[in-house]
Design an enzyme around this catalytic site. Sequence first.
Site, PDB file in Angstrom:
ATOM      1  CG  ASP A 167      -4.291   0.594  -0.311  1.00  0.00           C
ATOM      2  OD1 ASP A 167      -5.264   0.078  -0.875  1.00  0.00           O
ATOM      3  OD2 ASP A 167      -3.116   0.347  -0.619  1.00  0.00           O
ATOM      4  N   GLY A 168      -5.366   4.184   2.344  1.00  0.00           N
ATOM      5  CA  GLY A 168      -6.002   4.802   3.497  1.00  0.00           C
ATOM      6  C   GLY A 168      -7.071   5.806   3.100  1.00  0.00           C
TER       7      GLY A 168
END
Length: 395
Positions: A167-168
């Site tokens: 996600d990052g």
Amino acid sequence: MTDALSGVRVLDAATLFAGPLAATLLGDFGAEVIKIEHPAGDPVRSHGAQRDGVGLWWKMLGRNKKAMTLYLGSPEGQELFRRLAADADVVIENFRPGTLERWGLGPDELRAINPRLVLARVTGFGQTGPYARRPGFGTLAEAMSGFAAITGEPDGPPTLPPFGLADGIAALTTAFAVMTALRAREASGEGQVVDLAIIEPILTLLGPQIITYDQLGELQARTGNRSHNNAPRNTYRTRDGGWVAISTSAQSIAERVMRLVGRPELIDEPWFATGAQRARHADVLDEAVGSWIAGRDRDEVVRAFEEAQAAVAPVYTAADVMSDPQFEALGTIASVPDDELGPVRMQNVLFRLSGTPGRITSAGPPLGAHTAEILARYGVDGAGLEDLRAKGVIR
């Protein structure tokens, strides 16, 4: 001083976690980010650690944003969203493909209202393909990208990260994609759609996995903390129970480490000449380095490596990060005022610009804190707000 992204308006209609973090990064450099939440609130508000019932992750992820509630499943919510999108520069969303279209808020509809709009669609598997409509989370991307397959000990299971890695990475990529689309808009006058699948950016960061398999038919095996490309490269326990990590990507560094730990004779071994050959003798090198480190305290080890100009780093916890002088010098941790919790400390903006530095002006606000302020721009007054609340469109 004008912020770098001053004048850019972003509608953040995404949840958990890539899309919202991308919006956070834009907000850090001056974009006006309007966080649009379901009246029940973004799930991140109750995700993870809390203090006095206030979600701490939300305080970070919601920083520099204005929070409003809006139920997009209702005709009233959809009409208000169209009005918001009409003068926005960017919309970031992560609904399952087809959802916006079902609500009459798809790319064709939104760009008919606002041809300059950049619509960033962040989903697990992208907008097309056989998996497009599957629920998608970062964990699935960490598995399908090959990350888990090469992470962990050789005799252990594939290992997932204990944080939102995919996600990052997707958030950073989304922010870059949005800025690329905004730059293209300067020349064309037209916005465009960003289709970002969370399974893809992490795949790029894994390095030459794909081309190596394509050209050689080889698959990288799990090696724990060791590397296929150099040795010694590992974490080592110190006498006082601490840990340090070292890397010897450069030949000169590897030689300095061997002299430091009292094993200069290993440098003369034929296999010591390249990183790949050293990696095949990692047991020997780890024993030499590990036994030397085990007889010394962590601070002593770090000092000795620094004096020898060899690469070393202590293995830190969050507590260590917050007291480290290098992070302090960089301003890596910012103290942010907050009406609910008082001053809170969190990671600062990602990089330093000399002319238009980013800044954090506020932590994540309470649910719906700016709903009235934002809707007032579109002529929705007190009576109109009460009507929307009664219908469950806003909170």
